[in-house]
Enzyme design. Structure first.
Site, short mmCIF file in Angstrom:
data_model
loop_
_atom_site.label_atom_id
_atom_site.label_comp_id
_atom_site.label_asym_id
_atom_site.label_seq_id
_atom_site.Cartn_x
_atom_site.Cartn_y
_atom_site.Cartn_z
N ILE A 1 2.21 -6.05 -10.83
CA ILE A 1 2.14 -4.78 -11.77
C ILE A 1 2.06 -3.50 -10.49
O ILE A 1 2.76 -2.49 -10.83
CB ILE A 1 0.64 -4.64 -12.15
CG1 ILE A 1 0.40 -5.78 -12.96
CG2 ILE A 1 0.34 -3.21 -12.84
CD1 ILE A 1 -1.23 -5.75 -13.58
N SER A 2 1.61 -4.02 -9.15
CA SER A 2 1.41 -2.74 -8.31
C SER A 2 1.44 -3.36 -6.91
O SER A 2 0.95 -4.44 -6.64
CB SER A 2 0.15 -1.79 -8.64
OG SER A 2 -0.32 -1.53 -7.40
N THR A 3 2.30 -2.71 -6.09
CA THR A 3 2.15 -3.05 -4.50
C THR A 3 1.57 -1.81 -3.90
O THR A 3 2.40 -0.91 -3.68
CB THR A 3 3.44 -3.43 -4.18
OG1 THR A 3 4.64 -3.03 -4.91
CG2 THR A 3 3.61 -5.11 -3.75
N GLY A 4 0.51 -1.94 -3.19
CA GLY A 4 -0.10 -0.71 -2.54
C GLY A 4 0.13 -1.18 -0.97
O GLY A 4 0.62 -2.09 -0.66
N LYS A 5 -0.49 -0.23 -0.22
CA LYS A 5 -0.85 -0.50 1.10
C LYS A 5 -1.67 -1.84 1.36
O LYS A 5 -1.65 -2.42 2.37
CB LYS A 5 -1.40 0.71 1.98
CG LYS A 5 -0.04 1.57 2.24
CD LYS A 5 -0.37 2.87 3.04
CE LYS A 5 -1.30 3.53 2.54
NZ LYS A 5 -1.73 4.75 3.22
N GLU A 6 -2.64 -1.73 0.67
CA GLU A 6 -3.87 -2.68 0.99
C GLU A 6 -3.82 -3.75 -0.09
O GLU A 6 -4.60 -4.88 0.23
CB GLU A 6 -4.93 -1.86 0.99
CG GLU A 6 -5.34 -0.95 2.01
CD GLU A 6 -5.92 0.36 1.88
OE1 GLU A 6 -6.22 0.52 0.73
OE2 GLU A 6 -5.72 1.10 2.65
N SER A 7 -3.21 -3.67 -1.15
CA SER A 7 -3.26 -4.79 -2.09
C SER A 7 -2.29 -5.00 -3.00
O SER A 7 -1.18 -3.98 -2.98
CB SER A 7 -4.48 -4.62 -3.35
OG SER A 7 -4.18 -3.49 -3.67
N VAL A 8 -1.83 -6.11 -3.55
CA VAL A 8 -0.77 -6.49 -4.63
C VAL A 8 -1.63 -6.93 -5.79
O VAL A 8 -2.55 -7.83 -5.82
CB VAL A 8 -0.01 -7.43 -4.15
CG1 VAL A 8 1.18 -7.66 -4.94
CG2 VAL A 8 0.60 -7.27 -2.58
N ASP B 1 -13.22 6.73 -3.85
CA ASP B 1 -11.73 7.11 -3.76
C ASP B 1 -11.54 7.41 -5.39
O ASP B 1 -10.33 6.94 -5.89
CB ASP B 1 -10.81 5.72 -3.34
CG ASP B 1 -9.39 5.99 -3.13
OD1 ASP B 1 -8.99 7.17 -2.96
OD2 ASP B 1 -8.60 5.15 -3.16
P1 ADP Z 1 -4.95 -0.29 -4.50
O1 ADP Z 1 -6.13 -0.34 -3.57
O2 ADP Z 1 -3.51 -0.84 -4.23
O3 ADP Z 1 -4.86 1.13 -4.94
P2 ADP Z 1 -5.83 -0.78 -7.22
O4 ADP Z 1 -7.24 -1.47 -7.70
O5 ADP Z 1 -6.00 0.57 -7.38
O6 ADP Z 1 -5.31 -1.06 -5.82
O7 ADP Z 1 -4.63 -1.25 -8.16
C1 ADP Z 1 -3.40 -0.89 -8.10
C2 ADP Z 1 -2.68 -0.66 -9.49
O8 ADP Z 1 -2.83 -1.94 -9.92
C3 ADP Z 1 -3.57 0.35 -10.10
O9 ADP Z 1 -3.09 1.65 -10.23
C4 ADP Z 1 -3.28 -0.04 -11.65
O10 ADP Z 1 -1.97 0.34 -12.23
C5 ADP Z 1 -2.97 -1.70 -11.39
N1 ADP Z 1 -4.31 -2.47 -11.72
C6 ADP Z 1 -5.31 -2.68 -10.93
N2 ADP Z 1 -6.53 -3.34 -11.50
C7 ADP Z 1 -6.09 -3.43 -12.88
C8 ADP Z 1 -6.57 -4.01 -14.12
N3 ADP Z 1 -7.74 -4.72 -13.88
N4 ADP Z 1 -5.81 -3.99 -15.11
C9 ADP Z 1 -4.63 -3.38 -15.13
N5 ADP Z 1 -3.83 -2.72 -14.22
C10 ADP Z 1 -4.57 -2.87 -13.03
MG MG Z 2 -5.58 2.54 -6.23
#
Ligand code: ADP
Ligand code: MG
Length: 474
Positions: A257-264, A404
């Site tokens: 769904i998402s690849t961030g700096k600290e998490s995927v 945050d």
């Molecule tokens: P990061 O620390 O990388 O920002 P997040 O927890 O914000 O991590 O998650 C990154 C993205 O993943 C979020 O912006 C959201 O779009 C998606 N995401 C994270 N957790 C969920 C979830 N429980 N359900 C749906 N989407 C999620």
């Molecule tokens: Mg986030």
């Protein structure tokens, strides 16, 4: 008894290419003569050859592939699968690298090789460009036939034309042919085509090299595997995920769904609950993998270092464990929020640095971030007041400051705002807790087009923020 090698060095018809080769046939006598000199010690090494024969089946086993070698035989299928996936991933990566290399170099006369950045050691590769050349050579139509091997009885011919298996030329050719058994991708060149005759000494040296090269490749690969974390999930994480699927806890992991700096973050369909407890697993899950790349987390120290909940442990831990602590922190914070009735993902399970929670969204489509969603002014107002309300509950009932909070970490789903990403949340007593609260308030006041402003001029007194939040709600 074994007969001495008395037969003439060259017997039988010459190789097929000799008649067709455009450069004409080389004089075979000169080759045999010089090689005969080199191989003069041949006879003295009879016993060694016997040993070689005994070792031969072992060589064949090695050639079957990197995963089926003797020492790996009791590897669980999980590990093997993980390794295979890793190998697949590495190959894809290398293919991409090759394309980049090509693009980078273009038609330039000077080119830069990206060879050293490849994940798969050339030894492992089955698609390297060098190898294409090598294969072409092997399919050379002028190539000589494989040397005829001596039958089991150890000799061919009769009387004074007898040729034993220890004949210098026959044995030399046999050694050359044997090089093909080293390992599938060990590039041995076209020794057969050249009618190369290797002495046992040379063959042994090559064999030794082939083995050590194989081991080196394995080591190198292992080393590199540990450093791939920033590209995608590392093999250890992959194994963790695979085990969750294997245990039936997750049905399938559908994608990222998402690849961030600290998490995927991945999406997955939930499976059956495991025996651990009878918690029902939601039909759709989000898997947050905290990256084990360490540099990104260095500047987050301040969130966790002063958090008294983690104080005792912080100083003693290595960075890898600190990353697990982020996952743990997110889990605890989500649980607190859940208990306070704040809309947020529900924790399913935590395994090391992998947190599984309920998915906010539907049919693999994650709920949009507040930043991306277009709300009617009615909904916008509703969202805004909901956020203020959640912030207060977070503060008072959960004793947490999000730290945050922004339109990036709030999702719009089911007509309400959901809070996510709480790994960095702290208690208000945290030395920087109120600074974080102030920042959160400022961010929230900028959400949407309403421009309702929370007046927070100072955060030296914790009541101050809260008073103003309360006032805004009226
Ligand atoms: P990061 O620390 O990388 O920002 P997040 O927890 O914000 O991590 O998650 C990154 C993205 O993943 C979020 O912006 C959201 O779009 C998606 N995401 C994270 N957790 C969920 C979830 N429980 N359900 C749906 N989407 C999620
Ligand atoms: Mg986030």
């Amino acid at each position: 008894g074994v007969a001495a090698a008395a037969a003439p060095p060259e017997a039988g018809p010459g190789p097929a290419w000799q008649s067709k080769c455009p450069w004409g046939a080389p004089k075979p006598t000169s080759i045999s003569c010089s090689l005969a000199d080199v191989m003069s010690e041949q006879l003295a090494k009879e016993l060694q050859l016997e040993e070689e024969n005994a070792a031969f089946p072992e060589v064949v086993a090695v050639a079957e592939g990197p995963f089926i070698t003797g020492e790996n035989i009791d590897t669980s299928s999980d590990l093997m699968l993980a390794q295979m996936l890793q190998m697949e991933f590495d190959r894809e990566y290398d293919a991409q690298l090759r394309r980049e290399e090509k693009k980078f170099n273009g038609d330039s006369k000077v080119s830069i090789s990206f060879e050293n950045y490849r994940k798969v050691h050339p030894f492992d590769s089955d698609s390297s460009e060098d190898e294409v050349d090598w294969q072409d050579t092997r399919h050379d139509p002028y190539r000589a036939d494989k040397p005829t091997t001596t039958p089991k009885k150890g000799f061919i011919g009769k009387g004074k034309d007898i040729t034993t298996k220890h004949d210098e030329v026959v044995c030399g050719r046999k050694n050359t042919a044997r090089m093909e058994n080293f390992a599938p991708e060990f590039q041995v060149g076209d020794g057969i085509g050249m009618d190369l005759k290797l002495s046992n000494q040379v063959f042994n040296a090559l064999k030794q090299h082939a083995y050590s090269e194989e081991r080196r490749s394995a080591r190198l690969h292992e080393k590199k595997e540990h450093s791939t974390a920033e590209k995608a999930v590392d093999p250890k994480t992959r194994l963790l995920l695979y085990k969750m699927v294997n245990a039936g806890m997750l049905e399938t992991i559908t994608g990222c769904i998402s690849t961030g700096k600290e998490s995927v973050v991945f999406h997955a369909y939930g499976g059956k609950s495991t025996n651990e407890d009878d918690k029902v697993i939601p039909p759709e899950c989000a898997i947050k993998v905290f990256k084990t790349t360490l540099n990104e987390f260095k500047n987050r120290d301040k969130y966790i270092k002063d958090d008294y909940r983690f104080k005792d442990r912080f100083s003693k831990l290595n960075p890898r464990k600190i990353i697990r602590m982020w996952a743990e922190k997110e889990m605890h914070n989500l649980t607190r929020m859940q208990n306070a009735g704040i809309p947020c993902p529900q924790v399913v399970i935590l395994k090391k640095h992998v947190l599984v929670m309920s998915f906010i969204g539907q049919d693999q489509v994650p709920a949009p971030k507040l930043k991306d969603v277009k709300l009617s002014s009615e909904d916008m107002k509703k969202a805004y007041y909901q956020i203020l309300n959640m912030m207060q509950r977070l503060y008072k009932e959960c004793s947490l400051v999000h730290a945050d909070l922004s339109e990036y970490n709030m999702l719009w789903h089911d007509g309400k705002v959901w809070l996510i990403d709480v790994s960095q949340s702290v208690e208000p007593t945290h030395p920087h807790g109120l600074e974080f609260l102030f920042r959160d308030c400022r961010n929230v006041s900028q959400v949407g087009h309403l421009h309702l402003t929370i007046y927070v001029s100072s955060c030296t007194c914790k009541e101050y923020c809260i008073i103003h939040l309360t006032e805004s709600l009226k």
